[in-house]
Design an enzyme around this catalytic site. Sequence first.
Site, PDB file in Angstrom:
ATOM      1  N   ARG A   1     -43.839  55.624 112.933  1.00 32.88           N
ATOM      2  CA  ARG A   1     -43.554  56.990 112.498  1.00 32.88           C
ATOM      3  C   ARG A   1     -44.208  57.167 111.133  1.00 32.88           C
ATOM      4  O   ARG A   1     -44.519  56.200 110.444  1.00 32.88           O
ATOM      5  CB  ARG A   1     -42.050  57.249 112.409  1.00 32.88           C
ATOM      6  CG  ARG A   1     -41.326  56.354 111.421  1.00 32.88           C
ATOM      7  CD  ARG A   1     -39.823  56.597 111.428  1.00 32.88           C
ATOM      8  NE  ARG A   1     -39.143  55.752 110.452  1.00 32.88           N
ATOM      9  CZ  ARG A   1     -38.997  56.060 109.171  1.00 32.88           C
ATOM     10  NH1 ARG A   1     -39.485  57.199 108.718  1.00 32.88           N
ATOM     11  NH2 ARG A   1     -38.369  55.263 108.339  1.00 32.88           N
TER      12      ARG A   1
ATOM     13  N   ARG B   1     -55.465  50.671  95.699  1.00 33.19           N
ATOM     14  CA  ARG B   1     -54.767  51.483  94.706  1.00 33.19           C
ATOM     15  C   ARG B   1     -55.012  50.949  93.300  1.00 33.19           C
ATOM     16  O   ARG B   1     -55.403  49.796  93.128  1.00 33.19           O
ATOM     17  CB  ARG B   1     -53.267  51.556  94.993  1.00 33.19           C
ATOM     18  CG  ARG B   1     -52.545  50.215  95.065  1.00 33.19           C
ATOM     19  CD  ARG B   1     -51.093  50.433  95.458  1.00 33.19           C
ATOM     20  NE  ARG B   1     -50.360  49.176  95.603  1.00 33.19           N
ATOM     21  CZ  ARG B   1     -49.060  49.099  95.836  1.00 33.19           C
ATOM     22  NH1 ARG B   1     -48.349  50.202  95.964  1.00 33.19           N
ATOM     23  NH2 ARG B   1     -48.459  47.930  95.961  1.00 33.19           N
TER      24      ARG B   1
ATOM     25  N   ARG C   1     -52.028  38.916 105.792  1.00 32.88           N
ATOM     26  CA  ARG C   1     -53.013  39.540 104.921  1.00 32.88           C
ATOM     27  C   ARG C   1     -52.671  39.146 103.492  1.00 32.88           C
ATOM     28  O   ARG C   1     -51.494  38.997 103.137  1.00 32.88           O
ATOM     29  CB  ARG C   1     -53.004  41.062 105.062  1.00 32.88           C
ATOM     30  CG  ARG C   1     -53.581  41.559 106.356  1.00 32.88           C
ATOM     31  CD  ARG C   1     -55.088  41.366 106.440  1.00 32.88           C
ATOM     32  NE  ARG C   1     -55.798  42.312 105.576  1.00 32.88           N
ATOM     33  CZ  ARG C   1     -57.088  42.198 105.272  1.00 32.88           C
ATOM     34  NH1 ARG C   1     -57.787  41.173 105.707  1.00 32.88           N
ATOM     35  NH2 ARG C   1     -57.677  43.110 104.510  1.00 32.88           N
TER      36      ARG C   1
ATOM     37  N   GLU D   1     -55.945  46.752  93.220  1.00 35.35           N
ATOM     38  CA  GLU D   1     -55.382  45.905  94.282  1.00 35.35           C
ATOM     39  C   GLU D   1     -56.350  45.865  95.464  1.00 35.35           C
ATOM     40  O   GLU D   1     -56.629  46.892  96.074  1.00 35.35           O
ATOM     41  CB  GLU D   1     -54.026  46.467  94.701  1.00 35.35           C
ATOM     42  CG  GLU D   1     -53.215  45.587  95.606  1.00 35.35           C
ATOM     43  CD  GLU D   1     -51.812  46.132  95.787  1.00 35.35           C
ATOM     44  OE1 GLU D   1     -51.455  46.423  96.954  1.00 35.35           O
ATOM     45  OE2 GLU D   1     -51.074  46.283  94.791  1.00 35.35           O
TER      46      GLU D   1
ATOM     47  N   ARG E   1     -42.533  65.640 105.252  1.00 35.48           N
ATOM     48  CA  ARG E   1     -41.486  66.489 104.699  1.00 35.48           C
ATOM     49  C   ARG E   1     -41.997  67.914 104.564  1.00 35.48           C
ATOM     50  O   ARG E   1     -43.091  68.128 104.041  1.00 35.48           O
ATOM     51  CB  ARG E   1     -41.081  65.997 103.308  1.00 35.48           C
ATOM     52  CG  ARG E   1     -40.418  64.645 103.297  1.00 35.48           C
ATOM     53  CD  ARG E   1     -39.992  64.309 101.878  1.00 35.48           C
ATOM     54  NE  ARG E   1     -39.550  62.928 101.790  1.00 35.48           N
ATOM     55  CZ  ARG E   1     -39.621  62.210 100.699  1.00 35.48           C
ATOM     56  NH1 ARG E   1     -40.125  62.734  99.599  1.00 35.48           N
ATOM     57  NH2 ARG E   1     -39.186  60.956 100.696  1.00 35.48           N
TER      58      ARG E   1
ATOM     59  N   ASP F   1     -38.483  44.750 101.799  1.00 40.72           N
ATOM     60  CA  ASP F   1     -38.346  45.366 100.493  1.00 40.72           C
ATOM     61  C   ASP F   1     -37.353  44.531  99.687  1.00 40.72           C
ATOM     62  O   ASP F   1     -36.594  43.727 100.244  1.00 40.72           O
ATOM     63  CB  ASP F   1     -37.845  46.808 100.623  1.00 40.72           C
ATOM     64  CG  ASP F   1     -38.924  47.753 101.146  1.00 40.72           C
ATOM     65  OD1 ASP F   1     -40.103  47.551 100.787  1.00 40.72           O
ATOM     66  OD2 ASP F   1     -38.584  48.670 101.916  1.00 40.72           O
TER      67      ASP F   1
ATOM     68  N   TYR G   1     -41.897  41.367 106.625  1.00 39.80           N
ATOM     69  CA  TYR G   1     -42.034  42.055 105.347  1.00 39.80           C
ATOM     70  C   TYR G   1     -40.685  42.633 104.950  1.00 39.80           C
ATOM     71  O   TYR G   1     -40.040  43.329 105.734  1.00 39.80           O
ATOM     72  CB  TYR G   1     -43.077  43.179 105.422  1.00 39.80           C
ATOM     73  CG  TYR G   1     -43.216  43.897 104.110  1.00 39.80           C
ATOM     74  CD1 TYR G   1     -43.977  43.343 103.089  1.00 39.80           C
ATOM     75  CD2 TYR G   1     -42.555  45.096 103.888  1.00 39.80           C
ATOM     76  CE1 TYR G   1     -44.082  43.979 101.863  1.00 39.80           C
ATOM     77  CE2 TYR G   1     -42.653  45.733 102.667  1.00 39.80           C
ATOM     78  CZ  TYR G   1     -43.419  45.171 101.655  1.00 39.80           C
ATOM     79  OH  TYR G   1     -43.511  45.792 100.444  1.00 39.80           O
TER      80      TYR G   1
END
Length: 380
Positions: free
Chosen positions: A175, A283, A252, A303, A179, A353, A351
């Site tokens: 997804r 970035r 990666r 990066e 917004r 957070d 991964y």
Amino acid sequence: MGKKKEYDYLIVGSGLFGCVFAHEAMKLGKKCLIIDKRNHVGGNVYCEKTEDINVHKYGAHIFHTNDKVIWDYVNSFVEFNRYTNSPMANYKGQLFNLPFNMNTFYQLWGVKTPQEAKNKIKSQIDQALITTPANLQEQAISLVGSDIYEKLIKGYTEKQWGRSAIDLPAFIIKRLPVRFTYDNNYFNDKYQGIPIGGYNKLIDGLLGNCEVLLETDYFNNRQQWNDRAEHTVFTGNIDQFYDYKFGKLEYRSLRFEHEIIDEENHQGNAVINYTERDIPYTRIIEHKHFEFGTQPKTIITKEFPEDWTPDKEAYYPINDKNNSEIFEKYKTLSKSEQHVIFGGRLANYQYYDMHQVIGSALKTVSTHFASLNAIPNPIS
């Protein structure tokens, strides 16, 4: 009864998982030793102070969560500021707000109402005639249309993964956040911010007086280390722990280029993504903005995504079918370990957070010590 070992827990790795586990174990009176092959504690959240700026050495780390318990937990060690992540995207010199919101749609098409934006996106989705997305490109276009995909997703994603979007599986983008409000807050989470003074303060608060050995590689003499503790908490690569018996898992990696600039403010924002394929970095981070700094100089970090090799840091697991099947074999094997606890992103090939790592560590501690209490004391 066997001789009591020197430590209750040997913790391999001083990232968030290991530090939280050590903190909670020590609260219960357990003796812990942390070893880490790096020359600093903190894993990827480590900050290096340069020009009085806390530089996120391994890329931007922005704490966010909806869980008040975890928010209160981290704030019990260091106060967090009110930093809100509002990155920008640079495509061929044009700037767009992220995540995709009404500001982005106005910048792309000049539309001013949510209905105009919805109509524009729908018309592009309809024109694509995609019924069952076969790859990432088709999946993305079927969600947000061709303009957003071409300018803000395609190049960035191909750099991140090192391959064409048509060669990437559709599930990578299940997804996309869209917004229809003028809201540049990247995260939906109720709580977000950066530790005042940097993440090292959080790590130091967690570790307290825990014994730590740096520049120490567990695999150079793993049996010796295991023999010193009743339990091992392993937060490294799970395939390496088992000597790659089922094959190597793929990742990666990232490379960072840090630069001191004799300016007070270089780009006006903490994070700007570069979404065209021809620019090799994904970035640029300007670290002082994470803590609203006013220092006379600034530091930026470019990066660069890279192919992973065992001599590089593993950042992003490649959770495709082949790697997932390999990991499940290691996971099954790990369940038979009686004195080894696996945790963190590398051991779980997932991964996370930061709030998820902390939540996982707290849950692991709770489950582990509950199981110990359920075991009757052995008769000497």
